[in-house]
Design a protein around this motif. Structure first.
Motif, PDB file in Angstrom:
ATOM      1  N   TYR A   1      43.519  38.552  32.520  1.00 55.96           N
ATOM      2  CA  TYR A   1      43.222  39.599  33.493  1.00 55.96           C
ATOM      3  C   TYR A   1      44.217  39.472  34.624  1.00 55.96           C
ATOM      4  N   TRP A   2      44.662  40.607  35.154  1.00 56.34           N
ATOM      5  CA  TRP A   2      45.634  40.537  36.235  1.00 56.34           C
ATOM      6  C   TRP A   2      45.468  41.687  37.201  1.00 56.34           C
TER       7      TRP A   2
ATOM      8  N   SER B   1      48.417  38.487  40.522  1.00 56.13           N
ATOM      9  CA  SER B   1      47.436  37.428  40.297  1.00 56.13           C
ATOM     10  C   SER B   1      46.920  37.579  38.876  1.00 56.13           C
TER      11      SER B   1
ATOM     12  N   VAL C   1      44.606  35.637  35.584  1.00 60.72           N
ATOM     13  CA  VAL C   1      43.621  34.622  35.221  1.00 60.72           C
ATOM     14  C   VAL C   1      43.468  34.629  33.706  1.00 60.72           C
TER      15      VAL C   1
ATOM     16  N   GLU D   1      41.040  33.508  30.598  1.00 63.01           N
ATOM     17  CA  GLU D   1      39.669  33.119  30.267  1.00 63.01           C
ATOM     18  C   GLU D   1      39.519  33.194  28.761  1.00 63.01           C
TER      19      GLU D   1
ATOM     20  N   PHE E   1      49.151  32.291  38.735  1.00 62.89           N
ATOM     21  CA  PHE E   1      48.543  32.263  37.401  1.00 62.89           C
ATOM     22  C   PHE E   1      47.533  31.134  37.340  1.00 62.89           C
ATOM     23  N   ASP E   2      46.264  31.485  37.103  1.00 61.34           N
ATOM     24  CA  ASP E   2      45.194  30.495  36.992  1.00 61.34           C
ATOM     25  C   ASP E   2      44.834  30.338  35.520  1.00 61.34           C
TER      26      ASP E   2
ATOM     27  N   ARG F   1      43.144  27.619  34.249  1.00 63.08           N
ATOM     28  CA  ARG F   1      42.137  26.562  34.079  1.00 63.08           C
ATOM     29  C   ARG F   1      41.065  26.891  33.052  1.00 63.08           C
ATOM     30  N   ASN F   2      40.717  28.161  32.892  1.00 61.20           N
ATOM     31  CA  ASN F   2      39.668  28.533  31.937  1.00 61.20           C
ATOM     32  C   ASN F   2      40.239  29.128  30.659  1.00 61.20           C
TER      33      ASN F   2
ATOM     34  N   PRO G   1      43.248  26.119  43.552  1.00 59.69           N
ATOM     35  CA  PRO G   1      43.668  27.489  43.850  1.00 59.69           C
ATOM     36  C   PRO G   1      44.016  27.732  45.325  1.00 59.69           C
TER      37      PRO G   1
END
Length: 118
Positions: free
Chosen positions: A4-5, A15, A17, A19, A46-47, A49-50, A111
């Protein structure tokens, strides 16, 4: 879709993410969106982690080739990647391709620190 961005033209920030399991087609759709929207010069957060990925070495190479093609489009914005320590190894190949660009890039486990750095 496991990626998702948000592209914010006011702050010139992308941004993203992850998942769930990110496939080659998911990653390519994201990268092609960035080049199509002409936002390669924007800062990127860019996250991951999930996120996970079961991409093969050949698929990761295709991602690296796509990322490197963005370097030819002009200025490439700073990149902050948020990842858990155990994700560092799987990200290593892709981060290597990202590091070739003439831009600031850092890996974070928090974050808030990543956003502050950007």
């Amino acid at each position: 879709m496991p990626l998702y961005w948000i592209i914010d033209s006011r702050t010139e920030l992308v941004s993203a993410v992850a998942e769930g399991d990110v496939s080659l087609s998911d990653a390519m759709a994201f990268l092609r969106t960035l080049s199509g929207a002409k936002v390669t010069g924007y800062r990127k957060l860019f996250d991951g982690r999930n996120g996970t990925s079961s991409m093969s070495a050949q698929e990761l190479l295709a991602i690296c080739v796509e990322i490197r093609s963005h370097h030819n489009l002009g200025k490439v914005g700073a990149l902050a990647v948020i990842a858990d320590p155990e994700q560092t190894e799987p990200f290593a190949r892709v981060l290597g391709a990202l590091a070739l660009a003439d831009r600031p890039m850092r890996l974070f486990d928090n974050p808030t620190r990543a956003r502050n750095w950007l």
